[in-house]
Design an enzyme around this catalytic site. Sequence first.
Site, PDB file in Angstrom:
ATOM      1  N   LYS A  74      -9.300  80.531 -18.922  1.00  0.00           N
ATOM      2  CA  LYS A  74      -9.083  81.723 -18.089  1.00  0.00           C
ATOM      3  C   LYS A  74      -9.956  81.978 -17.291  1.00  0.00           C
ATOM      4  O   LYS A  74     -11.123  82.544 -17.643  1.00  0.00           O
ATOM      5  CB  LYS A  74      -8.467  82.677 -18.970  1.00  0.00           C
ATOM      6  CG  LYS A  74      -8.224  84.048 -18.202  1.00  0.00           C
ATOM      7  CD  LYS A  74      -7.741  85.163 -19.142  1.00  0.00           C
ATOM      8  CE  LYS A  74      -7.928  86.643 -18.285  1.00  0.00           C
ATOM      9  NZ  LYS A  74      -7.837  87.829 -19.212  1.00  0.00           N
ATOM     10  N   GLY A  79      -7.390  97.698 -18.856  1.00  0.00           N
ATOM     11  CA  GLY A  79      -7.915  98.682 -19.562  1.00  0.00           C
ATOM     12  C   GLY A  79      -7.304  99.985 -19.321  1.00  0.00           C
ATOM     13  O   GLY A  79      -7.592 101.043 -19.803  1.00  0.00           O
ATOM     14  N   GLY A 117      -3.408  95.654 -17.676  1.00  0.00           N
ATOM     15  CA  GLY A 117      -2.759  96.709 -17.240  1.00  0.00           C
ATOM     16  C   GLY A 117      -1.839  97.364 -17.963  1.00  0.00           C
ATOM     17  O   GLY A 117      -1.470  98.345 -17.945  1.00  0.00           O
ATOM     18  N   ASN A 130      -4.178  92.890 -24.271  1.00  0.00           N
ATOM     19  CA  ASN A 130      -5.433  93.161 -25.154  1.00  0.00           C
ATOM     20  C   ASN A 130      -5.631  94.491 -25.560  1.00  0.00           C
ATOM     21  O   ASN A 130      -5.084  95.009 -26.765  1.00  0.00           O
ATOM     22  CB  ASN A 130      -6.781  92.771 -24.602  1.00  0.00           C
ATOM     23  CG  ASN A 130      -7.966  92.774 -25.572  1.00  0.00           C
ATOM     24  OD1 ASN A 130      -7.714  92.981 -26.699  1.00  0.00           O
ATOM     25  ND2 ASN A 130      -9.012  92.257 -25.158  1.00  0.00           N
ATOM     26  N   SER A 131      -5.789  95.504 -24.901  1.00  0.00           N
ATOM     27  CA  SER A 131      -6.261  96.799 -24.991  1.00  0.00           C
ATOM     28  C   SER A 131      -4.767  97.621 -25.551  1.00  0.00           C
ATOM     29  O   SER A 131      -4.876  98.275 -26.245  1.00  0.00           O
ATOM     30  CB  SER A 131      -6.555  97.484 -23.583  1.00  0.00           C
ATOM     31  OG  SER A 131      -7.644  97.001 -22.958  1.00  0.00           O
TER      32      SER A 131
END
Lengths: 376, 268
Positions: B105, B166, B193, B214-215
Amino acid sequence: MTQQLPEWLDPSPWLDGGGSSPADVERALGCDEPGPRELAALLSPAAHAYTEIMAQRARTLTQRHFGRTISMYAPLYLANYCTSGCAYCGFASDRVQPRRRLEPTEVEKELDSLKGMGFEDVLLLTGERTSHAGFEYLLECVSLAARRFHAVGVEAFPMTTREYAFLANAGCSGVTLYQETYDPFQYDRLHRWGPKKEYLDRLEAPARAMESGMRTVGLGVLLGLSDPVFDAVCLLRHAGHLRRIHWKSGITISFPRLQPQAGNFTAPVPIDEAQLARLVFAVRIVLPDVPLLLSTRERPEFRDGMAGLGITKMSAGSRTTVGGYAGTEPGTDGQFQVSDQRSVPDICEMLRGRGLQPVFKNWDSVFRDGEAGGRG
Amino acid sequence: MKRQGKLKDEWIVGGHRFSSRLLMGTGKFQDAETMVEAVLASGTQIVTVALRRVGRIPQEDDMLGPLRRLEGITLMPNTSGARNASEAIRAARLGRELSGSPFVKVEIHPNPHHLMPDPIETFEAARILAAEGFVVMPYMPADPVLAKRLEDVGCASLMPLGSAIGSGRGLATTEMLRLILRDARIPVIVDAGLRSPSEAAAALEMGCAAVLVNSAVAASGDPIAMAAAFAQAVEAGRNANLAGLMPRGGGTALATSPLTAFLSVEGQ
């Protein structure tokens, strides 16, 4: 009073003498893009009643941007020679204490000892520029550290852009330089003699570091020296100014609070733990994506509570003496008293117990070292 | 009416087949155990890990070790921390060496605060890494022209952002994503996002091949439960896309004064 400050730093438009109302605080908490005005409101007496709400907001923002992690670093004091007369510092040139520097072989031993504790991020500290511990000495120490650590930072005297570029090329990725206080009158009074008396030279040094290609610059004020609201708004404006111009570099902010040290200097404007906590929360609210640091100056219980409530980076097992990690007697006094003397494993255990992961490696030397990059 | 059997719904990236349309990030969990449990609960088959969190000598906070032990997981090292193409290229090569995975990535964000991707450096790194045989999955601004440029130089997928990393602002780039999707010949994966499973479902409904989160998982109240919720949402969104949404907007009521009354009706 503030006409001596550059326009980009001047906080006076946002300072109202502490006259913020609860409505101002609530407006600040509801603001989409909080700035100096909101920071001043969040640091006003009216915000006392909102401390818990601010803590909740700070934790939410911290988790969103940094997750449930705390980055770990270790400071290494290389030398305590100093030519400046900072009234508040244990290393000031009129303090009677043994002076020494770590010789390169000693530096290597100390670094190896820190590496053995698991650290991958080390901060090298010295006093003002002297013939004993000047730029060349610091450059050599950075090179020694960069052979062992992925992340190497320096907290030392202001340098030229060219000198910062040499440090960066040697493996330094971060420079920390506190203005101590942005109040020019108080600054002049507290910095009694020596090169550190040059307010503007110090103020402009972070920009020089960024211009040289330094990845991060650490800012901060020494809490207790001056009006914390004035200093905090200046700090925010300084950070904003740097971010607008040097957009490829990052900023970190630390919250050192004056601690007892040689010379028995008393803080002119002492701030208590509750004020310090609200300052951290407020800075997190206005700067949601900036790493915030807390050192071992603070007592364990306070550090435990603040971890993850804005704070994202902590030191552990710190010594503020010259040397002292490698099992040898440091032979000097510390720059200040370390309040949190717990070992690295103990602090990690505490963090894990609070649902936070201590992260020792959050950087990689491959970003700086080319194809051969790869430490540890 | 005879119900048709459900075909195996797979997507292909860089010649590799995957059935899960949820990719997971790993950098924000409270510990490795929670990360692993969330990965398992998500059903993901592609996990990205930042090279900067990978130790040559594994320590407790090393991300790679626990992930290596999971079966059926493709590792996708990311170059987070790189400020330009040359740093990202070095990181990608080292990532491949350490992980054994050809996937990368490409993540280049010169500004370490908002972490927005640099389109110029990303294009340059992607071009070189694709030529070297990497399965290049670039994190990118939601820019339809850049998307085609990246496709043309051999990227295996496109990873436009929904909003800033995030930020939890969701699909703020919907209109640009539609333009990217309209012309893309390679999978489009919304990366960054997203905050809620419903946003992930919306991305799949639009036609995205997958999403990466992720977040949204790691910073949620219960990361493991949230990972499972995202897995369900992604599946629902994909099924909705396959089923075809009803047309948006007005219905077909006839006006009392038709606009077409002037037309002659033959044979009347």
